[in-house]
Write an enzyme that holds these catalytic residues in place. Structure first.
Site, PDB file in Angstrom:
ATOM      1  N   SER A 155       0.826  -1.218   0.000  1.00 44.09           N
ATOM      2  CA  SER A 155       0.000   0.000   0.000  1.00 44.09           C
ATOM      3  C   SER A 155       0.853   1.257   0.000  1.00 44.09           C
ATOM      4  CB  SER A 155      -0.855   0.076   1.274  1.00 44.09           C
ATOM      5  OG  SER A 155      -1.843  -0.891   1.236  1.00 44.09           O
ATOM      6  N   HIS A 162      -3.545   0.054  -4.702  1.00 41.70           N
ATOM      7  CA  HIS A 162      -3.012  -1.133  -5.380  1.00 41.70           C
ATOM      8  C   HIS A 162      -3.500  -1.079  -6.826  1.00 41.70           C
ATOM      9  CE1 HIS A 162      -1.552  -3.593  -1.921  1.00 41.70           C
ATOM     10  NE2 HIS A 162      -2.336  -2.760  -1.275  1.00 41.70           N
ATOM     11  N   HIS A 180      -5.336  -9.862  -1.553  1.00 39.42           N
ATOM     12  CA  HIS A 180      -5.478 -10.162  -0.129  1.00 39.42           C
ATOM     13  C   HIS A 180      -6.662 -11.099   0.066  1.00 39.42           C
ATOM     14  CE1 HIS A 180      -3.951  -6.051  -0.679  1.00 39.42           C
ATOM     15  NE2 HIS A 180      -3.245  -6.218   0.418  1.00 39.42           N
ATOM     16  N   TYR A 225      -8.829 -10.906   2.331  1.00 44.05           N
ATOM     17  CA  TYR A 225     -10.041 -10.163   2.702  1.00 44.05           C
ATOM     18  C   TYR A 225     -10.819  -9.649   1.494  1.00 44.05           C
ATOM     19  CZ  TYR A 225      -7.308  -5.856   2.048  1.00 44.05           C
ATOM     20  OH  TYR A 225      -6.522  -4.873   1.519  1.00 44.05           O
ATOM     21  N   GLU A 226     -10.201  -9.647   0.316  1.00 43.33           N
ATOM     22  CA  GLU A 226     -10.935  -9.225  -0.881  1.00 43.33           C
ATOM     23  C   GLU A 226     -11.875 -10.329  -1.357  1.00 43.33           C
ATOM     24  OE1 GLU A 226      -8.387  -6.794  -3.813  1.00 43.33           O
ATOM     25  OE2 GLU A 226      -6.912  -7.830  -2.572  1.00 43.33           O
ATOM     26  N   ALA A 234       2.456  -2.417   4.200  1.00 44.49           N
ATOM     27  CA  ALA A 234       2.167  -1.440   5.240  1.00 44.49           C
ATOM     28  C   ALA A 234       1.685  -2.246   6.441  1.00 44.49           C
ATOM     29  CB  ALA A 234       1.066  -0.498   4.765  1.00 44.49           C
ATOM     30  N   MET A 280      -2.314  -7.441   7.009  1.00 41.44           N
ATOM     31  CA  MET A 280      -3.317  -8.306   6.361  1.00 41.44           C
ATOM     32  C   MET A 280      -2.781  -8.999   5.108  1.00 41.44           C
ATOM     33  SD  MET A 280      -6.480  -5.607   6.571  1.00 41.44           S
ATOM     34  CE  MET A 280      -6.677  -4.510   8.002  1.00 41.44           C
ATOM     35  N   SER A 281      -1.466  -9.100   4.983  1.00 44.90           N
ATOM     36  CA  SER A 281      -0.910  -9.673   3.742  1.00 44.90           C
ATOM     37  C   SER A 281       0.381 -10.426   4.031  1.00 44.90           C
ATOM     38  CB  SER A 281      -0.631  -8.544   2.740  1.00 44.90           C
ATOM     39  OG  SER A 281       0.441  -7.727   3.185  1.00 44.90           O
ATOM     40  N   ASN A 287       1.311   3.111  10.969  1.00 49.51           N
ATOM     41  CA  ASN A 287       0.514   3.594  12.117  1.00 49.51           C
ATOM     42  C   ASN A 287       0.809   2.698  13.300  1.00 49.51           C
ATOM     43  OD1 ASN A 287      -1.113   1.623  10.276  1.00 49.51           O
ATOM     44  ND2 ASN A 287      -1.972   1.349  12.319  1.00 49.51           N
ATOM     45  N   HIS A 342      -7.666   3.921   6.613  1.00 52.52           N
ATOM     46  CA  HIS A 342      -6.813   3.601   5.460  1.00 52.52           C
ATOM     47  C   HIS A 342      -6.132   4.854   4.913  1.00 52.52           C
ATOM     48  CE1 HIS A 342      -5.319   1.153   2.192  1.00 52.52           C
ATOM     49  NE2 HIS A 342      -5.972   1.850   1.276  1.00 52.52           N
TER      50      HIS A 342
HETATM   51  N1  HPA Z   1      -3.432  -3.424  11.069  1.00 52.47           N
HETATM   52  C1  HPA Z   1      -3.508  -4.258  10.017  1.00 52.47           C
HETATM   53  N2  HPA Z   1      -3.033  -3.958   8.821  1.00 52.47           N
HETATM   54  C2  HPA Z   1      -2.460  -2.757   8.668  1.00 52.47           C
HETATM   55  C3  HPA Z   1      -2.341  -1.839   9.724  1.00 52.47           C
HETATM   56  C4  HPA Z   1      -2.861  -2.197  10.998  1.00 52.47           C
HETATM   57  O1  HPA Z   1      -2.804  -1.441  11.983  1.00 52.47           O
HETATM   58  N3  HPA Z   1      -1.700  -0.749   9.216  1.00 52.47           N
HETATM   59  C5  HPA Z   1      -1.424  -1.019   7.919  1.00 52.47           C
HETATM   60  N4  HPA Z   1      -1.886  -2.225   7.577  1.00 52.47           N
END
Ligand code: HPA
Length: 274
Positions: free
Chosen positions: A32, A63, A85, A87-88, A115, A213-214, A237, A249
């Site tokens: 990302s 993406h 991913h 989740y998609e 990320a 998540m990846s 973050n 996001h």
């Molecule tokens: N959690 C999950 N996936 C992420 C995060 C997070 O805090 N930040 C960027 N991708």
């Protein structure tokens, strides 16, 4: 109607990519906010994911969905602008199909970037992290189902999932370039919800330093096929509950954008040193 096997679909996708872009020795999956790195490629060629037979399509903002090839520091490099991913809604065979295609095309080194949220309380948003190991808390594994014997064994070893030599090389490059680099364990949770503060406390208790998540399914499939793999996270973050504020996001994308120059410098140095 003939139903193609997964292996046949991989072969067809690989043929289309080779026709459009040729072969490459190194492949980089851009996470990302890091997709602009394709600009670094010389003599670039590319193919849209839509034009690769049996390839999934990315649906997430940030993406883009193009497969690039070119040269960088005299090396042939593929770059994937956009990954898939779970989740998609993709199954993990789809999520990891690009890794199989890379293996089919003879890629020797895969660099996975992402990320991630910072779980380790010593981290700060904007830090870069070398992935030294992972925790798979998704309850899923991309190798579930019949084994692709032509790629690797039924019970692959994960002791050295992330290549040790590549880690040492990356740490040396970071030191030389004066780029601070954390080292830590990446924990995969399915998403698309960000984690709850309780889940983040759990991952910390279990030894996670970052959460995302990846990447983990891709590492597993890379190792299964004997491809050496390096993982780099951008801590966009602090994870849920570390700071008393909600996550979104936009914030992830914004921080990805802020650190992308440092991230690129590091990636560039690594590719040069390979
Ligand atoms: N959690 C999950 N996936 C992420 C995060 C997070 O805090 N930040 C960027 N991708």
């Amino acid at each position: 109607m003939t139903v193609l096997t997964y292996a046949e679909k991989i072969n067809l996708a690989a043929t289309a990519i080779e026709r459009a872009c040729g072969k490459a020795d190194i492949a980089v999956v851009l996470g990302s906010g890091l997709g602009d790195y394709v600009e670094a490629l010389q003599d670039a060629s590319s193919i849209d994911y839509h034009d690769i037979p049996h390839f999934p399509i990315s649906t997430v903002e940030g993406h883009k969905g193009r497969w690039y090839a070119g040269t960088l520091h005299g090396k042939t490099v593929y770059m994937m602008q956009g990954r898939f991913h779970a989740y998609e809604g993709y199954d993990l065979a789809e999520v990891t199909m690009p890794i199989r295609v890379m293996q089919k095309l003879g890629v020797s080194t895969i660099i996975l970037t992402n990320a991630a949220g910072g779980v380790n309380l010593d981290y700060q948003a904007g830090d870069l992290m070398l992935i030294t190991d992972f925790l798979n808390l998704s309850g899923k594994n991309p190798l579930t189902g019949s084994n692709l014997d032509e790629y690797g064994p039924r019970f692959p070893d994960m002791t050295y999932a992330l290549d040790r030599e590549l880690q040492a090389l990356t740490l040396a490059v970071a030191e030389k370039q004066h780029i601070p680099l954390q080292k830590g364990v990446y924990c995969w949770l399915n998403g698309p919800t960000y984690e709850t503060p309780a889940e983040i406390r759990m991952t910390r208790a279990l030894g996670a330093d970052a959460v995302g998540m990846s990447t983990v399914p891709e590492i597993i499939v890379a190792r299964h096929g004997g491809t050496r793999v390096l993982g780099l996270s951008c801590i966009t973050n602090m994870a849920a509950g570390v700071l008393d504020q909600p996550l979104n996001h936009a914030e992830v994308m914004e921080m990805g954008n802020k650190v992308k120059d440092t991230f690129r410098k590091l990636l560039d140095g690594v590719i040069e040193a390979l």
